[in-house]
Design an enzyme around this catalytic site. Structure first.
Site, PDB file in Angstrom:
ATOM      1  N   ASP A   1      -1.526  -0.562   5.999  1.00  0.00           N
ATOM      2  CA  ASP A   1      -1.601   0.116   7.294  1.00  0.00           C
ATOM      3  C   ASP A   1      -3.036   0.264   7.787  1.00  0.00           C
ATOM      4  OD1 ASP A   1      -2.209   2.146   5.276  1.00  0.00           O
ATOM      5  OD2 ASP A   1      -2.221   3.536   6.975  1.00  0.00           O
TER       6      ASP A   1
ATOM      7  N   GLY B   1     -10.014   7.179  -1.096  1.00  0.00           N
ATOM      8  CA  GLY B   1     -10.157   8.000  -2.295  1.00  0.00           C
ATOM      9  C   GLY B   1     -10.607   9.400  -1.945  1.00  0.00           C
TER      10      GLY B   1
ATOM     11  N   ASP C   1       0.868  -1.169   0.000  1.00  0.00           N
ATOM     12  CA  ASP C   1       0.000   0.000   0.000  1.00  0.00           C
ATOM     13  C   ASP C   1       0.916   1.235   0.000  1.00  0.00           C
ATOM     14  OD1 ASP C   1      -2.284   1.728   0.659  1.00  0.00           O
ATOM     15  OD2 ASP C   1      -1.369   1.805   2.658  1.00  0.00           O
TER      16      ASP C   1
ATOM     17  N   THR D   1      -4.767   6.060  -3.973  1.00  0.00           N
ATOM     18  CA  THR D   1      -4.478   7.453  -4.295  1.00  0.00           C
ATOM     19  C   THR D   1      -4.282   7.633  -5.805  1.00  0.00           C
ATOM     20  OG1 THR D   1      -3.333   9.401  -3.403  1.00  0.00           O
ATOM     21  CG2 THR D   1      -1.946   7.589  -4.159  1.00  0.00           C
TER      22      THR D   1
ATOM     23  N   PRO E   1      -0.610  10.679 -10.133  1.00  0.00           N
ATOM     24  CA  PRO E   1       0.459  11.679  -9.974  1.00  0.00           C
ATOM     25  C   PRO E   1       1.062  11.689  -8.569  1.00  0.00           C
ATOM     26  CG  PRO E   1      -1.533  12.678 -10.916  1.00  0.00           C
ATOM     27  CD  PRO E   1      -1.890  11.290 -10.517  1.00  0.00           C
ATOM     28  N   ASN E   2       0.233  11.348  -7.577  1.00  0.00           N
ATOM     29  CA  ASN E   2       0.734  11.324  -6.197  1.00  0.00           C
ATOM     30  C   ASN E   2       1.729  10.178  -5.994  1.00  0.00           C
ATOM     31  OD1 ASN E   2      -1.173  13.301  -5.924  1.00  0.00           O
ATOM     32  ND2 ASN E   2      -2.570  12.104  -4.658  1.00  0.00           N
TER      33      ASN E   2
ATOM     34  N   LYS F   1     -12.021  11.881  -3.768  1.00  0.00           N
ATOM     35  CA  LYS F   1     -13.361  12.301  -4.226  1.00  0.00           C
ATOM     36  C   LYS F   1     -14.435  11.650  -3.366  1.00  0.00           C
ATOM     37  CE  LYS F   1     -12.606  11.097  -8.652  1.00  0.00           C
ATOM     38  NZ  LYS F   1     -11.159  11.050  -8.886  1.00  0.00           N
TER      39      LYS F   1
ATOM     40  N   ASP G   1      -0.167   5.163   0.872  1.00  0.00           N
ATOM     41  CA  ASP G   1      -0.411   6.140   1.944  1.00  0.00           C
ATOM     42  C   ASP G   1      -0.454   5.451   3.302  1.00  0.00           C
ATOM     43  OD1 ASP G   1      -0.763   8.636   0.419  1.00  0.00           O
ATOM     44  OD2 ASP G   1      -2.464   7.587  -0.452  1.00  0.00           O
TER      45      ASP G   1
HETATM   46  C1  XBP Z   1      -5.186   6.310   1.020  1.00  0.00           C
HETATM   47  C2  XBP Z   1      -6.275   7.120   0.493  1.00  0.00           C
HETATM   48  C3  XBP Z   1      -6.058   8.126  -0.509  1.00  0.00           C
HETATM   49  C4  XBP Z   1      -5.466   9.459  -0.036  1.00  0.00           C
HETATM   50  C5  XBP Z   1      -5.978  10.573  -0.899  1.00  0.00           C
HETATM   51  O1  XBP Z   1      -4.661   5.509  -0.018  1.00  0.00           O
HETATM   52  O2  XBP Z   1      -7.398   6.858   0.837  1.00  0.00           O
HETATM   53  O3  XBP Z   1      -7.316   8.369  -1.034  1.00  0.00           O
HETATM   54  O4  XBP Z   1      -5.846   9.750   1.301  1.00  0.00           O
HETATM   55  O5  XBP Z   1      -5.617  10.391  -2.222  1.00  0.00           O
HETATM   56  P1  XBP Z   1      -3.823   4.118   0.232  1.00  0.00           P
HETATM   57  P2  XBP Z   1      -6.480  11.032  -3.430  1.00  0.00           P
HETATM   58  O6  XBP Z   1      -4.647   3.067  -0.443  1.00  0.00           O
HETATM   59  O7  XBP Z   1      -2.492   4.335  -0.453  1.00  0.00           O
HETATM   60  O8  XBP Z   1      -3.676   3.899   1.709  1.00  0.00           O
HETATM   61  O9  XBP Z   1      -6.985  12.365  -2.971  1.00  0.00           O
HETATM   62  O10 XBP Z   1      -5.508  11.141  -4.584  1.00  0.00           O
HETATM   63  O11 XBP Z   1      -7.610  10.080  -3.735  1.00  0.00           O
HETATM   64 MG    MG Z   2      -2.872   3.130   3.478  1.00  0.00          MG
END
Ligand code: XBP
Ligand code: MG
Length: 236
Positions: A181, A53, A11, A124, A127-128, A55, A13
């Site tokens: 996480d 996400g 993962d 996410t 681009p991030n 949005k 974030d």
């Molecule tokens: C965690 C998320 C992401 C970010 C925001 O992603 O929920 O949506 O908080 O990213 P992960 P965007 O699966 O890596 O833990 O605003 O680009 O959606």
């Molecule tokens: Mg995560």
């Protein structure tokens, strides 16, 4: 019979890096720029993170915290707002530099050197992902497959993004180990049949990770042998 571990799926974030503070501040800066008095403080953001996400998170917030505004925020307006949040997040990552969490780079390089495939499964935006990998690892070169928000028809806890990653890796779920996480990430990987190790992040400290192979505070002292051991236990 023990199944060999052939791929690690990370993962992003909260797992590769503690990025959520930058996300939170980018959301708030976008709301302020639009004259909206929406302030996502840390406790509220912790709650909102249950919705993956950006949005989807904004739409959820409007429905549950600003129900009187639902008619003013159709999906298109939410998407427009979110489209402005992404460059703000990118600026923050570029300006302050968000490091990889302890142990992550060592483990990535050890896995690669040992012939394992590496992948990312994140909700996410693309681009991030590029911004984090460029600023910490000099690019995405270590990874064979990157599945992100744009690639899956539904966000975590739906297993779609993990299924996309498995398909692109060309491997069965049993040959892979996910590193996550969050509870929604654990459910997403589990829904795709992938055993999961949890590395708890700043926003997930109170969570209960039922079904995880192991729940760690970080990957700092974790070795490839540890990961193989946990994976072997899942297949036993
Ligand atoms: C965690 C998320 C992401 C970010 C925001 O992603 O929920 O949506 O908080 O990213 P992960 P965007 O699966 O890596 O833990 O605003 O680009 O959606
Ligand atoms: Mg995560």
């Amino acid at each position: 019979m023990t199944v060999a571990l052939r791929a690690l799926i990370f993962d992003l974030d909260g797992t590769l890096a503690e990025t959520e503070e930058a996300h939170r501040q980018a959301f708030n800066a976008t709301f302020a720029a639009h004259g909206l008095d929406w302030d996502w403080d840390v406790p509220l953001y912790g709650e909102l993170l249950r919705v993956a996400g950006g949005k989807e998170r904004i739409a959820h917030y409007v429905h549950h915290h600003r129900p009187e505004l639902v008619d003013q925020f159709p999906w298109e307006r939410v998407a427009t707002l979110h489209a402005e949040k992404t460059p703000r997040y990118l600026e923050m990552v570029a300006a302050r530099g968000v490091p990889l969490r302890p142990g992550v780079e060592r483990l990535l390089r050890a896995a690669r050197a040992d012939g394992l495939k590496l992948a990312i499964a994140t909700t996410t935006s693309r681009p991030n992902v590029a911004a984090l990998l460029d600023s910490t690892l000099g690019g995405a070169g270590l990874f064979d497959v990157i599945g992100c928000g744009e690639d899956a028809e539904a966000k975590k806890p739906d297993p779609a993004v993990y299924r996309v990653v498995l398909e692109r890796l060309g491997l069965p779920a049993a040959d892979c180990l996910a590193i996550e996480d969050s509870v929604i990430g654990l459910r997403s990987a589990g829904g795709a049949g992938i055993a999961t190790v949890i590395t708890r992040s700043a926003y997930g400290l109170d969570d209960v990770y039922d079904g995880a192979l192991a729940v760690l505070d970080s990957l700092e002292s974790v070795t490839l042998d540890d990961l193989r051991g946990w994976h072997g236990r899942a297949g036993a």
